[in-house]
Design a protein around this motif. Structure first.
Motif, PDB file in Angstrom:
ATOM      1  N   ARG A 175       1.684   0.892   2.969  1.00  0.00           N
ATOM      2  CA  ARG A 175       1.287  -0.185   3.873  1.00  0.00           C
ATOM      3  C   ARG A 175      -0.095   0.152   4.421  1.00  0.00           C
ATOM      4  O   ARG A 175      -0.427   1.321   4.610  1.00  0.00           O
ATOM      5  CB  ARG A 175       2.264  -0.327   5.032  1.00  0.00           C
ATOM      6  CG  ARG A 175       3.658  -0.734   4.593  1.00  0.00           C
ATOM      7  CD  ARG A 175       4.597  -0.904   5.753  1.00  0.00           C
ATOM      8  NE  ARG A 175       4.657   0.338   6.528  1.00  0.00           N
ATOM      9  CZ  ARG A 175       5.059   0.414   7.787  1.00  0.00           C
ATOM     10  NH1 ARG A 175       5.449  -0.658   8.424  1.00  0.00           N
ATOM     11  NH2 ARG A 175       5.086   1.565   8.423  1.00  0.00           N
ATOM     12  N   VAL A 176      -0.894  -0.873   4.684  1.00  0.00           N
ATOM     13  CA  VAL A 176      -2.209  -0.694   5.289  1.00  0.00           C
ATOM     14  C   VAL A 176      -2.087  -1.181   6.732  1.00  0.00           C
ATOM     15  O   VAL A 176      -1.724  -2.334   6.985  1.00  0.00           O
ATOM     16  CB  VAL A 176      -3.297  -1.492   4.543  1.00  0.00           C
ATOM     17  CG1 VAL A 176      -4.661  -1.250   5.163  1.00  0.00           C
ATOM     18  CG2 VAL A 176      -3.306  -1.132   3.060  1.00  0.00           C
TER      19      VAL A 176
ATOM     20  N   TRP B 118      -1.335  -4.278   2.048  1.00  0.00           N
ATOM     21  CA  TRP B 118      -0.549  -3.338   1.264  1.00  0.00           C
ATOM     22  C   TRP B 118      -1.423  -2.746   0.170  1.00  0.00           C
ATOM     23  O   TRP B 118      -2.307  -3.422  -0.369  1.00  0.00           O
ATOM     24  CB  TRP B 118       0.650  -4.031   0.623  1.00  0.00           C
ATOM     25  CG  TRP B 118       1.573  -4.601   1.641  1.00  0.00           C
ATOM     26  CD1 TRP B 118       2.648  -3.976   2.212  1.00  0.00           C
ATOM     27  CD2 TRP B 118       1.498  -5.884   2.248  1.00  0.00           C
ATOM     28  NE1 TRP B 118       3.235  -4.800   3.128  1.00  0.00           N
ATOM     29  CE2 TRP B 118       2.557  -5.985   3.177  1.00  0.00           C
ATOM     30  CE3 TRP B 118       0.636  -6.966   2.110  1.00  0.00           C
ATOM     31  CZ2 TRP B 118       2.766  -7.111   3.940  1.00  0.00           C
ATOM     32  CZ3 TRP B 118       0.854  -8.093   2.889  1.00  0.00           C
ATOM     33  CH2 TRP B 118       1.915  -8.154   3.788  1.00  0.00           C
ATOM     34  N   LEU B 119      -1.168  -1.506  -0.168  1.00  0.00           N
ATOM     35  CA  LEU B 119      -1.877  -0.832  -1.243  1.00  0.00           C
ATOM     36  C   LEU B 119      -0.991  -0.899  -2.491  1.00  0.00           C
ATOM     37  O   LEU B 119       0.182  -0.523  -2.446  1.00  0.00           O
ATOM     38  CB  LEU B 119      -2.139   0.624  -0.853  1.00  0.00           C
ATOM     39  CG  LEU B 119      -3.073   1.419  -1.744  1.00  0.00           C
ATOM     40  CD1 LEU B 119      -4.481   0.833  -1.720  1.00  0.00           C
ATOM     41  CD2 LEU B 119      -3.115   2.873  -1.295  1.00  0.00           C
ATOM     42  N   TYR B 120      -1.553  -1.410  -3.579  1.00  0.00           N
ATOM     43  CA  TYR B 120      -0.808  -1.583  -4.827  1.00  0.00           C
ATOM     44  C   TYR B 120      -1.400  -0.715  -5.924  1.00  0.00           C
ATOM     45  O   TYR B 120      -2.614  -0.532  -5.989  1.00  0.00           O
ATOM     46  CB  TYR B 120      -0.887  -3.040  -5.306  1.00  0.00           C
ATOM     47  CG  TYR B 120       0.056  -3.960  -4.598  1.00  0.00           C
ATOM     48  CD1 TYR B 120       1.287  -4.276  -5.152  1.00  0.00           C
ATOM     49  CD2 TYR B 120      -0.274  -4.526  -3.377  1.00  0.00           C
ATOM     50  CE1 TYR B 120       2.163  -5.137  -4.508  1.00  0.00           C
ATOM     51  CE2 TYR B 120       0.593  -5.383  -2.723  1.00  0.00           C
ATOM     52  CZ  TYR B 120       1.808  -5.685  -3.298  1.00  0.00           C
ATOM     53  OH  TYR B 120       2.664  -6.527  -2.659  1.00  0.00           O
ATOM     54  N   ARG B 121      -0.536  -0.189  -6.795  1.00  0.00           N
ATOM     55  CA  ARG B 121      -0.977   0.505  -8.009  1.00  0.00           C
ATOM     56  C   ARG B 121      -0.623  -0.389  -9.190  1.00  0.00           C
ATOM     57  O   ARG B 121       0.524  -0.807  -9.355  1.00  0.00           O
ATOM     58  CB  ARG B 121      -0.297   1.854  -8.170  1.00  0.00           C
ATOM     59  CG  ARG B 121      -0.759   2.573  -9.448  1.00  0.00           C
ATOM     60  CD  ARG B 121      -0.252   3.988  -9.587  1.00  0.00           C
ATOM     61  NE  ARG B 121      -0.500   4.807  -8.417  1.00  0.00           N
ATOM     62  CZ  ARG B 121      -1.660   5.424  -8.150  1.00  0.00           C
ATOM     63  NH1 ARG B 121      -2.676   5.279  -8.945  1.00  0.00           N
ATOM     64  NH2 ARG B 121      -1.780   6.173  -7.076  1.00  0.00           N
ATOM     65  N   TRP B 122      -1.638  -0.671 -10.012  1.00  0.00           N
ATOM     66  CA  TRP B 122      -1.461  -1.506 -11.196  1.00  0.00           C
ATOM     67  C   TRP B 122      -1.054  -0.655 -12.396  1.00  0.00           C
ATOM     68  O   TRP B 122      -1.270   0.552 -12.410  1.00  0.00           O
ATOM     69  CB  TRP B 122      -2.772  -2.243 -11.504  1.00  0.00           C
ATOM     70  CG  TRP B 122      -3.039  -3.347 -10.535  1.00  0.00           C
ATOM     71  CD1 TRP B 122      -3.686  -3.244  -9.343  1.00  0.00           C
ATOM     72  CD2 TRP B 122      -2.633  -4.695 -10.663  1.00  0.00           C
ATOM     73  NE1 TRP B 122      -3.717  -4.469  -8.721  1.00  0.00           N
ATOM     74  CE2 TRP B 122      -3.080  -5.372  -9.509  1.00  0.00           C
ATOM     75  CE3 TRP B 122      -1.941  -5.412 -11.632  1.00  0.00           C
ATOM     76  CZ2 TRP B 122      -2.850  -6.733  -9.321  1.00  0.00           C
ATOM     77  CZ3 TRP B 122      -1.725  -6.770 -11.434  1.00  0.00           C
ATOM     78  CH2 TRP B 122      -2.173  -7.417 -10.286  1.00  0.00           C
TER      79      TRP B 122
ATOM     80  N   GLU C  14     -11.782  -2.885   8.700  1.00  0.00           N
ATOM     81  CA  GLU C  14     -12.570  -1.697   8.405  1.00  0.00           C
ATOM     82  C   GLU C  14     -11.875  -0.413   8.853  1.00  0.00           C
ATOM     83  O   GLU C  14     -11.961   0.595   8.176  1.00  0.00           O
ATOM     84  CB  GLU C  14     -13.953  -1.802   9.054  1.00  0.00           C
ATOM     85  CG  GLU C  14     -14.795  -2.919   8.488  1.00  0.00           C
ATOM     86  CD  GLU C  14     -15.123  -2.730   7.010  1.00  0.00           C
ATOM     87  OE1 GLU C  14     -15.338  -1.584   6.591  1.00  0.00           O
ATOM     88  OE2 GLU C  14     -15.152  -3.729   6.288  1.00  0.00           O
ATOM     89  N   SER C  15     -11.211  -0.426   9.991  1.00  0.00           N
ATOM     90  CA  SER C  15     -10.560   0.778  10.527  1.00  0.00           C
ATOM     91  C   SER C  15      -9.076   0.711  10.247  1.00  0.00           C
ATOM     92  O   SER C  15      -8.320   0.110  11.012  1.00  0.00           O
ATOM     93  CB  SER C  15     -10.816   0.892  12.024  1.00  0.00           C
ATOM     94  OG  SER C  15     -12.181   1.024  12.288  1.00  0.00           O
ATOM     95  N   VAL C  16      -8.671   1.321   9.119  1.00  0.00           N
ATOM     96  CA  VAL C  16      -7.269   1.247   8.710  1.00  0.00           C
ATOM     97  C   VAL C  16      -6.724   2.636   8.419  1.00  0.00           C
ATOM     98  O   VAL C  16      -7.475   3.596   8.220  1.00  0.00           O
ATOM     99  CB  VAL C  16      -7.096   0.367   7.456  1.00  0.00           C
ATOM    100  CG1 VAL C  16      -7.510  -1.066   7.734  1.00  0.00           C
ATOM    101  CG2 VAL C  16      -7.830   0.923   6.264  1.00  0.00           C
ATOM    102  N   ILE C  17      -5.406   2.707   8.401  1.00  0.00           N
ATOM    103  CA  ILE C  17      -4.709   3.907   7.953  1.00  0.00           C
ATOM    104  C   ILE C  17      -3.675   3.471   6.927  1.00  0.00           C
ATOM    105  O   ILE C  17      -3.219   2.333   6.929  1.00  0.00           O
ATOM    106  CB  ILE C  17      -4.045   4.676   9.119  1.00  0.00           C
ATOM    107  CG1 ILE C  17      -3.107   3.771   9.906  1.00  0.00           C
ATOM    108  CG2 ILE C  17      -5.080   5.299  10.032  1.00  0.00           C
ATOM    109  CD1 ILE C  17      -2.352   4.498  10.993  1.00  0.00           C
TER     110      ILE C  17
END
Length: 59
Positions: free
Chosen positions: A23-24, A35-39, A54-57
């Motif tokens: 999750r972002v 969300w961060l996805y891997r293709w 801009e400021s995310v974890i």
């Protein structure tokens, strides 16, 4: 939802399937902003809920 092509890292190829891997979160509020996805190609991309932050974890 929209994705930002500039947020992609990895090897180019035919993208067919993606799986969420993290999750972002907004760094201050800790609300989910995407969300961060891997293709299947190994590329990693962020799918934002709305505006890019801009400021995310990543969690």
């Amino acid at each position: 939802m929209m994705s930002a092509e500039s947020d992609m890292v990895g090897v180019p190829g035919v993208r067919e399937q993606a799986y969420p891997i993290k999750r972002v979160l907004d760094q201050e509020s800790r609300k989910v902003v995407g969300w961060l996805y891997r293709w299947n190609t190994g590329q990693v991309a962020v799918m934002w809920k709305g505006e890019r932050c801009e400021s995310v974890i990543y969690e």
